[in-house]
Enzyme design. Sequence first.
Site, mmCIF file in Angstrom:
data_model
loop_
_atom_site.group_PDB
_atom_site.id
_atom_site.type_symbol
_atom_site.label_atom_id
_atom_site.label_comp_id
_atom_site.label_asym_id
_atom_site.label_seq_id
_atom_site.Cartn_x
_atom_site.Cartn_y
_atom_site.Cartn_z
ATOM 1 N N ARG A 138 0.856 -1.178 0.000
ATOM 2 C CA ARG A 138 0.000 0.000 0.000
ATOM 3 C C ARG A 138 0.894 1.230 0.000
ATOM 4 O O ARG A 138 1.477 1.587 1.014
ATOM 5 C CB ARG A 138 -0.922 -0.020 1.221
ATOM 6 C CG ARG A 138 -1.601 1.316 1.432
ATOM 7 C CD ARG A 138 -2.581 1.361 2.551
ATOM 8 N NE ARG A 138 -2.196 0.788 3.818
ATOM 9 C CZ ARG A 138 -1.530 1.410 4.785
ATOM 10 N NH1 ARG A 138 -1.081 2.635 4.597
ATOM 11 N NH2 ARG A 138 -1.280 0.805 5.920
ATOM 12 N N HIS A 191 -3.644 4.156 4.792
ATOM 13 C CA HIS A 191 -4.695 3.142 4.895
ATOM 14 C C HIS A 191 -6.017 3.711 4.367
ATOM 15 O O HIS A 191 -6.684 3.104 3.536
ATOM 16 C CB HIS A 191 -4.853 2.700 6.351
ATOM 17 C CG HIS A 191 -5.991 1.769 6.584
ATOM 18 N ND1 HIS A 191 -5.977 0.462 6.142
ATOM 19 C CD2 HIS A 191 -7.184 1.939 7.199
ATOM 20 C CE1 HIS A 191 -7.112 -0.125 6.473
ATOM 21 N NE2 HIS A 191 -7.866 0.756 7.108
ATOM 22 N N TYR A 231 4.303 5.633 11.186
ATOM 23 C CA TYR A 231 4.660 4.257 11.532
ATOM 24 C C TYR A 231 5.536 3.542 10.495
ATOM 25 O O TYR A 231 5.921 2.405 10.698
ATOM 26 C CB TYR A 231 3.394 3.427 11.805
ATOM 27 C CG TYR A 231 2.357 3.455 10.693
ATOM 28 C CD1 TYR A 231 2.484 2.636 9.574
ATOM 29 C CD2 TYR A 231 1.242 4.284 10.783
ATOM 30 C CE1 TYR A 231 1.531 2.643 8.563
ATOM 31 C CE2 TYR A 231 0.279 4.300 9.784
ATOM 32 C CZ TYR A 231 0.425 3.475 8.670
ATOM 33 O OH TYR A 231 -0.523 3.489 7.679
#
Length: 375
Positions: A268, A272, A281
Amino acid sequence: MTMTHTLNPTADIATDIDDVARLIGPDGTRVTDPELERWVADVDAETLRGLYRDMVLVRRIDTEGVALQRQGQLGLWAPCRGQEAVQVGTARALRADDFVFPSYREVGVHHVRGAAPQDFVPAWRGVTHSANDPYTTNTATSQIIIGAQTLHAVGYAMGIQRDGADQVSVAYFGDGATSQGDVNEAMVFASSFSAPVVFVCSNNQWAISEPVSVQAAYPIAGRAPGFGIPSLRVDGNDVLACLAAMRWATHRARTGQGPAYIEAVTYRMGPHTTSDDPTRYRDEAEVERWRRRDPIDRLEAFLRGQGELDDAFSRSVDADADILGAAVRAATLGARTPEPLEVFDHVYAEPHTGLDEQRGWFAAYLDGFAAEEEA
């Protein structure tokens, strides 16, 4: 035929991202894989150009979706940038009468199945319950509840069995969903009843901010055989390999051999959803490593190397993408915002006293705002 030849069940999922079946390498060179080759022996340059066009168009839809959300025109968007090969390759292997149960990220599957922007974009604006009619494209509305669509897909497949038909049901989900009970329960039923269903796990390395290495110590495809379901771990950024894998899986399901499972290893590239900040992160070096594996660049490099894609074709695809991008914007900006009380209109087919009471409560609540403004 059980295609588990590339699966090392003891591999470290965090480091062995190349322990996958593929036909086109990250640099665009052709890779030999006899077991995959047989499923795409008929694929010619024209077909590959079509897959390239599909992926470019899907990326444009996604780019517009993100931009429209940033402009305040959509409430949310779940980007699919980087995952175009999984969605396009697998969806192109399906028949029109197969039935698909996607997650919220499969905009490419909706596109390949024939959905127009107005069929799925308004749902992200929050002006319609679910947008598309599932029976127009044989594709269920996008599922927000993580993993729930796998149970729906297996139930539909069991219905296909009882009808004596040869359609296939397909469930798409991410790596994070494999930690949900629904997905595992779906595989129990699929295996027990030899249901004609294909599970497609798009392992994009992150379940929101949770890396796949935390939820799975070993490749996810290794779980399916434990349920009696053969699996294949494929390069999710190789559209040709994804097409081959899905042809294998659907052939198995369609011919009465039971379910199959595909783990497509991809990434990805964006957040998200547009409410997420991936820089909190993951580091840019990781993103850059995967950027060099871009599925569109990979297929373009292969086709140009074969002399099968030129600038004129590329320009024509870009022009088609511009037209589609305009359609996405029009579907968003032209969507009618319903009156608040319309939310009750289609809850039940017949009049319902309880619903009438709730409508009255909500109407009084809304009237309270009008009273405040007048005061």
